[in-house]
Motif scaffolding. Sequence first.
Motif, PDB file in Angstrom:
ATOM      1  N   VAL A  40      11.305  32.164  26.779  1.00 42.36           N
ATOM      2  CA  VAL A  40      10.012  32.744  26.401  1.00 42.36           C
ATOM      3  C   VAL A  40       9.110  32.997  27.608  1.00 42.36           C
ATOM      4  O   VAL A  40       8.853  34.133  27.980  1.00 42.36           O
ATOM      5  CB  VAL A  40       9.279  31.837  25.379  1.00 42.36           C
ATOM      6  CG1 VAL A  40       7.937  32.435  24.989  1.00 42.36           C
ATOM      7  CG2 VAL A  40      10.146  31.636  24.131  1.00 42.36           C
ATOM      8  N   TYR A  41       8.630  31.923  28.244  1.00 43.40           N
ATOM      9  CA  TYR A  41       7.617  32.085  29.307  1.00 43.40           C
ATOM     10  C   TYR A  41       8.161  32.857  30.503  1.00 43.40           C
ATOM     11  O   TYR A  41       7.428  33.605  31.150  1.00 43.40           O
ATOM     12  CB  TYR A  41       7.096  30.711  29.761  1.00 43.40           C
ATOM     13  CG  TYR A  41       6.622  29.847  28.622  1.00 43.40           C
ATOM     14  CD1 TYR A  41       5.687  30.316  27.704  1.00 43.40           C
ATOM     15  CD2 TYR A  41       7.117  28.561  28.441  1.00 43.40           C
ATOM     16  CE1 TYR A  41       5.260  29.533  26.645  1.00 43.40           C
ATOM     17  CE2 TYR A  41       6.696  27.763  27.386  1.00 43.40           C
ATOM     18  CZ  TYR A  41       5.769  28.257  26.493  1.00 43.40           C
ATOM     19  OH  TYR A  41       5.352  27.480  25.436  1.00 43.40           O
ATOM     20  N   LEU A  42       9.450  32.668  30.830  1.00 45.95           N
ATOM     21  CA  LEU A  42      10.039  33.372  31.967  1.00 45.95           C
ATOM     22  C   LEU A  42      11.046  34.433  31.508  1.00 45.95           C
ATOM     23  O   LEU A  42      11.918  34.834  32.281  1.00 45.95           O
ATOM     24  CB  LEU A  42      10.722  32.368  32.908  1.00 45.95           C
ATOM     25  CG  LEU A  42       9.793  31.311  33.543  1.00 45.95           C
ATOM     26  CD1 LEU A  42      10.600  30.322  34.378  1.00 45.95           C
ATOM     27  CD2 LEU A  42       8.702  31.953  34.384  1.00 45.95           C
ATOM     28  N   TYR A 102       3.943  39.138  23.487  1.00 48.86           N
ATOM     29  CA  TYR A 102       4.113  39.806  22.182  1.00 48.86           C
ATOM     30  C   TYR A 102       4.960  41.070  22.305  1.00 48.86           C
ATOM     31  O   TYR A 102       5.479  41.577  21.305  1.00 48.86           O
ATOM     32  CB  TYR A 102       2.748  40.135  21.564  1.00 48.86           C
ATOM     33  CG  TYR A 102       1.962  41.200  22.277  1.00 48.86           C
ATOM     34  CD1 TYR A 102       2.110  42.543  21.936  1.00 48.86           C
ATOM     35  CD2 TYR A 102       1.075  40.882  23.305  1.00 48.86           C
ATOM     36  CE1 TYR A 102       1.392  43.532  22.608  1.00 48.86           C
ATOM     37  CE2 TYR A 102       0.365  41.853  23.969  1.00 48.86           C
ATOM     38  CZ  TYR A 102       0.532  43.184  23.625  1.00 48.86           C
ATOM     39  OH  TYR A 102      -0.169  44.154  24.289  1.00 48.86           O
ATOM     40  N   LEU A 103       5.133  41.583  23.524  1.00 51.36           N
ATOM     41  CA  LEU A 103       6.010  42.746  23.726  1.00 51.36           C
ATOM     42  C   LEU A 103       7.477  42.358  23.596  1.00 51.36           C
ATOM     43  O   LEU A 103       8.341  43.217  23.441  1.00 51.36           O
ATOM     44  CB  LEU A 103       5.754  43.386  25.095  1.00 51.36           C
ATOM     45  CG  LEU A 103       4.382  44.058  25.275  1.00 51.36           C
ATOM     46  CD1 LEU A 103       4.202  44.556  26.697  1.00 51.36           C
ATOM     47  CD2 LEU A 103       4.192  45.206  24.284  1.00 51.36           C
ATOM     48  N   VAL A 104       7.765  41.061  23.673  1.00 51.15           N
ATOM     49  CA  VAL A 104       9.133  40.555  23.484  1.00 51.15           C
ATOM     50  C   VAL A 104       9.267  39.942  22.094  1.00 51.15           C
ATOM     51  O   VAL A 104      10.191  40.243  21.342  1.00 51.15           O
ATOM     52  CB  VAL A 104       9.483  39.491  24.550  1.00 51.15           C
ATOM     53  CG1 VAL A 104      10.940  39.040  24.389  1.00 51.15           C
ATOM     54  CG2 VAL A 104       9.226  40.013  25.953  1.00 51.15           C
ATOM     55  N   TYR A 105       8.318  39.045  21.765  1.00 50.84           N
ATOM     56  CA  TYR A 105       8.302  38.365  20.464  1.00 50.84           C
ATOM     57  C   TYR A 105       7.071  38.862  19.698  1.00 50.84           C
ATOM     58  O   TYR A 105       5.951  38.424  19.973  1.00 50.84           O
ATOM     59  CB  TYR A 105       8.243  36.851  20.653  1.00 50.84           C
ATOM     60  CG  TYR A 105       9.442  36.299  21.391  1.00 50.84           C
ATOM     61  CD1 TYR A 105      10.656  36.107  20.730  1.00 50.84           C
ATOM     62  CD2 TYR A 105       9.368  35.999  22.751  1.00 50.84           C
ATOM     63  CE1 TYR A 105      11.769  35.621  21.400  1.00 50.84           C
ATOM     64  CE2 TYR A 105      10.477  35.505  23.430  1.00 50.84           C
ATOM     65  CZ  TYR A 105      11.676  35.325  22.751  1.00 50.84           C
ATOM     66  OH  TYR A 105      12.779  34.840  23.418  1.00 50.84           O
ATOM     67  N   LEU A 131       3.930  23.891  23.255  1.00 47.77           N
ATOM     68  CA  LEU A 131       5.368  24.033  22.986  1.00 47.77           C
ATOM     69  C   LEU A 131       5.614  24.262  21.497  1.00 47.77           C
ATOM     70  O   LEU A 131       6.329  25.184  21.100  1.00 47.77           O
ATOM     71  CB  LEU A 131       6.133  22.800  23.461  1.00 47.77           C
ATOM     72  CG  LEU A 131       6.433  22.709  24.966  1.00 47.77           C
ATOM     73  CD1 LEU A 131       7.088  21.382  25.292  1.00 47.77           C
ATOM     74  CD2 LEU A 131       7.309  23.861  25.420  1.00 47.77           C
ATOM     75  N   LYS A 132       5.007  23.425  20.671  1.00 45.85           N
ATOM     76  CA  LYS A 132       5.205  23.528  19.221  1.00 45.85           C
ATOM     77  C   LYS A 132       4.614  24.830  18.684  1.00 45.85           C
ATOM     78  O   LYS A 132       5.231  25.534  17.873  1.00 45.85           O
ATOM     79  CB  LYS A 132       4.560  22.320  18.533  1.00 45.85           C
ATOM     80  CG  LYS A 132       4.982  22.140  17.072  1.00 45.85           C
ATOM     81  CD  LYS A 132       4.535  20.799  16.553  1.00 45.85           C
ATOM     82  CE  LYS A 132       4.947  20.593  15.104  1.00 45.85           C
ATOM     83  NZ  LYS A 132       6.388  20.495  14.910  1.00 45.85           N
ATOM     84  N   ARG A 133       3.422  25.193  19.152  1.00 45.05           N
ATOM     85  CA  ARG A 133       2.717  26.383  18.663  1.00 45.05           C
ATOM     86  C   ARG A 133       3.426  27.672  19.104  1.00 45.05           C
ATOM     87  O   ARG A 133       3.637  28.588  18.325  1.00 45.05           O
ATOM     88  CB  ARG A 133       1.271  26.359  19.160  1.00 45.05           C
ATOM     89  CG  ARG A 133       0.376  27.428  18.524  1.00 45.05           C
ATOM     90  CD  ARG A 133      -1.075  27.160  18.873  1.00 45.05           C
ATOM     91  NE  ARG A 133      -1.514  25.873  18.341  1.00 45.05           N
ATOM     92  CZ  ARG A 133      -1.919  25.676  17.096  1.00 45.05           C
ATOM     93  NH1 ARG A 133      -1.962  26.704  16.240  1.00 45.05           N
ATOM     94  NH2 ARG A 133      -2.299  24.486  16.682  1.00 45.05           N
ATOM     95  N   ASP A 134       3.796  27.717  20.382  1.00 45.24           N
ATOM     96  CA  ASP A 134       4.455  28.916  20.902  1.00 45.24           C
ATOM     97  C   ASP A 134       5.833  29.100  20.273  1.00 45.24           C
ATOM     98  O   ASP A 134       6.274  30.222  20.025  1.00 45.24           O
ATOM     99  CB  ASP A 134       4.574  28.850  22.431  1.00 45.24           C
ATOM    100  CG  ASP A 134       3.213  28.845  23.128  1.00 45.24           C
ATOM    101  OD1 ASP A 134       2.201  29.110  22.453  1.00 45.24           O
ATOM    102  OD2 ASP A 134       3.155  28.568  24.343  1.00 45.24           O
ATOM    103  N   SER A 135       6.500  27.983  20.007  1.00 44.88           N
ATOM    104  CA  SER A 135       7.789  28.037  19.318  1.00 44.88           C
ATOM    105  C   SER A 135       7.620  28.644  17.922  1.00 44.88           C
ATOM    106  O   SER A 135       8.388  29.507  17.493  1.00 44.88           O
ATOM    107  CB  SER A 135       8.365  26.615  19.211  1.00 44.88           C
ATOM    108  OG  SER A 135       9.372  26.550  18.239  1.00 44.88           O
ATOM    109  N   VAL A 184      11.098  31.059  18.233  1.00 48.23           N
ATOM    110  CA  VAL A 184      12.147  30.448  19.055  1.00 48.23           C
ATOM    111  C   VAL A 184      12.232  28.960  18.682  1.00 48.23           C
ATOM    112  O   VAL A 184      11.463  28.128  19.165  1.00 48.23           O
ATOM    113  CB  VAL A 184      11.851  30.630  20.565  1.00 48.23           C
ATOM    114  CG1 VAL A 184      12.916  29.925  21.413  1.00 48.23           C
ATOM    115  CG2 VAL A 184      11.794  32.114  20.911  1.00 48.23           C
ATOM    116  N   ALA A 185      13.185  28.634  17.822  1.00 49.76           N
ATOM    117  CA  ALA A 185      13.271  27.293  17.226  1.00 49.76           C
ATOM    118  C   ALA A 185      13.554  26.201  18.253  1.00 49.76           C
ATOM    119  O   ALA A 185      13.220  25.035  18.040  1.00 49.76           O
ATOM    120  CB  ALA A 185      14.348  27.280  16.144  1.00 49.76           C
TER     121      ALA A 185
END
Length: 407
Positions: free
Chosen positions: A223-225, A47-50, A169-173, A178-179
């Motif tokens: 996102v993750y990395l 959340y510090l990035v997105y 993947l769908k939820r985090d997107s 991040v589409a």
Amino acid sequence: MNKVNKLKIFNDPIYGFITIPNSLIFDLIDHKYFQRLRRISQMGMTYLVYPGAHHTRFHHAIGCMHLMQRAINTLVFKGVDISREEENALLVAILLHDIGHGPFSHAMEHSIVTGISHEAISLLFMERLNVEFNGSLTLAIQMFKGEYHRKFMGQLISSQLDMDRADYLKRDSFYTGVAEGNINAERLITMLNVVDDELVVEEKGIYSVEKFLVARRLMYWQVYLHKTSIVAEQLLMRVLKRAKELTNRGVVLKASSALDYFLKKEVNHSNFTSETLDVFSLLDDYDIVSAMKEWQNHEDFVLSNICSMIINRDLLKVKLKNKKHKIENVNTYKDRLMKQHNISAEEASYFVFTGEITNQAYQLGAQHINILYKSGKIQDIVKASDQLNLKALSKPVTKFYICYPKE
């Protein structure tokens, strides 16, 4: 006494209305161990990035259960024999697969608890719940451990195309915005089938699988990395490591009783007792955030500065390269910091460090994603696809990072 209606409905932003299928699932969701997941962030410090990435493990677990329901319905419709007991076990196993996550999802595993993974703690929770629910989880535990004789059921819970990945993947997107990660989970599930007790994807679903693997690769890099996520996660682990180090020296730190327990005890797989599990069940993100707010004013240079960096999002600088960073560069940053603040090399290593990250969207040696052709032929997705990129996606790509103070 009023009878509780256990056939409740969740309104999920991803899938719409999700129905709780039976009273066992309702009671598990209602249990304090599962409700704790509302206080465990799904994506750690991302959340510090997105800024939108504040969804929790609770959201994710409910979403996984919903996708498992859809997968079971699809397979039964196609003539796959799944008993009511097996259906319940699949739903329970996927619902509870993440129940052992600690605060901010992964930070604890690499700092104040050693040698025990969140999967192992999930299993301990499931075994505890199985006693409480009079053996109702026995088959689910067997499936979770990969010991059930029907292989495809284990693959639905944990594989390279399982309900866990399909949801996150769908939820985090969605929550990050991040589409590129927005996969078509519904179509993937509709294309599932079973041949010789193994999960396959029908030929019509080949492009959906390609999209799934490409989305996975992009979500990992974006996102993750993401380099800021990496440095924030590393700092969080160093906060906990430093707090434990100071506690071991006899320094008294203000912390919740649950966090204090893990700071004072050496906890690993061999001594993770029933008492430890009780205390772990009380620990969540709020314990860590409250502690960091308190510790940012501590007299210890390392602890106070790292806490302040996270709380105020004033993080270390991070650089990514395709080859290892030279030791001379690391020492230069350390020496500068030691002189500037009159601290030891050991203290400076909390602020200057290197590491590596690896992205591999598809593992050829692991459980395959198999494509079923109309002819009955079965082929691995990499061979079946005309998308040349997929072969490249099966090779691990490693990048190296260095973190150091901005000044």
